[in-house]
Write an enzyme that holds these catalytic residues in place. Sequence first.
Site, PDB file in Angstrom:
ATOM      1  N   GLU A  38     -34.226  24.583 -55.493  1.00 42.89           N
ATOM      2  CA  GLU A  38     -34.288  23.088 -55.712  1.00 42.89           C
ATOM      3  C   GLU A  38     -34.481  22.383 -54.276  1.00 42.89           C
ATOM      4  O   GLU A  38     -33.119  22.383 -53.781  1.00 42.89           O
ATOM      5  CB  GLU A  38     -33.087  22.739 -56.489  1.00 42.89           C
ATOM      6  N   ARG A  42     -33.662  14.587 -49.989  1.00 42.55           N
ATOM      7  CA  ARG A  42     -32.705  13.772 -49.256  1.00 42.55           C
ATOM      8  C   ARG A  42     -33.339  13.952 -47.702  1.00 42.55           C
ATOM      9  O   ARG A  42     -32.536  13.273 -46.921  1.00 42.55           O
ATOM     10  CB  ARG A  42     -31.545  14.633 -49.157  1.00 42.55           C
ATOM     11  N   LYS A 126     -27.747  18.659 -65.801  1.00 41.36           N
ATOM     12  CA  LYS A 126     -26.903  18.909 -64.814  1.00 41.36           C
ATOM     13  C   LYS A 126     -25.667  18.009 -64.976  1.00 41.36           C
ATOM     14  O   LYS A 126     -25.671  17.024 -64.880  1.00 41.36           O
ATOM     15  CB  LYS A 126     -27.761  18.336 -63.512  1.00 41.36           C
TER      16      LYS A 126
HETATM   17  C1  3PG Z   1     -26.654  18.623 -55.265  1.00 45.58           C
HETATM   18  O1  3PG Z   1     -27.456  17.802 -54.703  1.00 45.58           O
HETATM   19  O2  3PG Z   1     -26.784  18.880 -56.474  1.00 45.58           O
HETATM   20  C2  3PG Z   1     -25.095  18.523 -54.832  1.00 45.58           C
HETATM   21  O3  3PG Z   1     -24.995  17.938 -53.702  1.00 45.58           O
HETATM   22  C3  3PG Z   1     -24.990  20.095 -54.545  1.00 45.58           C
HETATM   23  O4  3PG Z   1     -23.689  20.085 -54.536  1.00 45.58           O
HETATM   24  P1  3PG Z   1     -22.739  21.084 -53.501  1.00 45.58           P
HETATM   25  O5  3PG Z   1     -23.173  20.878 -52.007  1.00 45.58           O
HETATM   26  O6  3PG Z   1     -21.372  21.008 -53.518  1.00 45.58           O
HETATM   27  O7  3PG Z   1     -22.889  22.526 -53.970  1.00 45.58           O
END
Ligand code: 3PG
Length: 202
Positions: A38, A42, A126
């Site tokens: 995924e 960002r 999710k």
């Molecule tokens: C995401 O973008 O789905 C989350 O920021 C992932 O969360 P994590 O970095 O705590 O795994």
Amino acid sequence: MLKKLETEKLLPVLVIENAEDAVPLARALLAGGLSFAEVTFRTAAAAQSIRRIAEELPQITVGAGTVLSVEQANAAVEAGARFLVSPGFNPAVVKEAARLGVPIFPGCITPTEFETAMAFGIKIIKFFPAEQAGGVDFLKAVSGPYPELKFIPTGGINAGNLGQYLALNCVLACGGSFMAPPKLVAAGDWDGISRLARKAIA
Ligand code: 3PG
């Protein structure tokens, strides 16, 4: 694809600053035994990273994360994303995913959000941010009335608590950056990422 995700059970969340890193990173995941990626919107390199992985590594099922707008949904699918993930439930983005013919896993945490998603035909959610919202116990309680829903808990998951989530029947897979931490990506530590992928599988 959903069957494969249900079997593999792990959805690495990737933050790629430099599109040059996309293919080596995806190769490292493959070497560690994972085949989903995924790529989050960002960074400015997201669409290009998705394109490179889709073109060069067809064994990887690549999708887009942090999809916040109809424009990003289109850019992602045009680049080759085969699924979309969003941190919240955005009706316009969910409708666009349906129009584009790709699955979307919108982020929801409350019963009201679950039911809103269900009214749009969503069956896979999710569950974000999983740990911060209350973790395994909260998910167990809140999912009870919705046996038709499956969840991809994400947020604060790591090799230590992963097993507890995966033990729940309502959990399709778990997502997270713990399999490819941004620090290791920035350092180009591909062997380290393969090791973390193996550790998560174990
Ligand atoms: C995401 O973008 O789905 C989350 O920021 C992932 O969360 P994590 O970095 O705590 O795994």
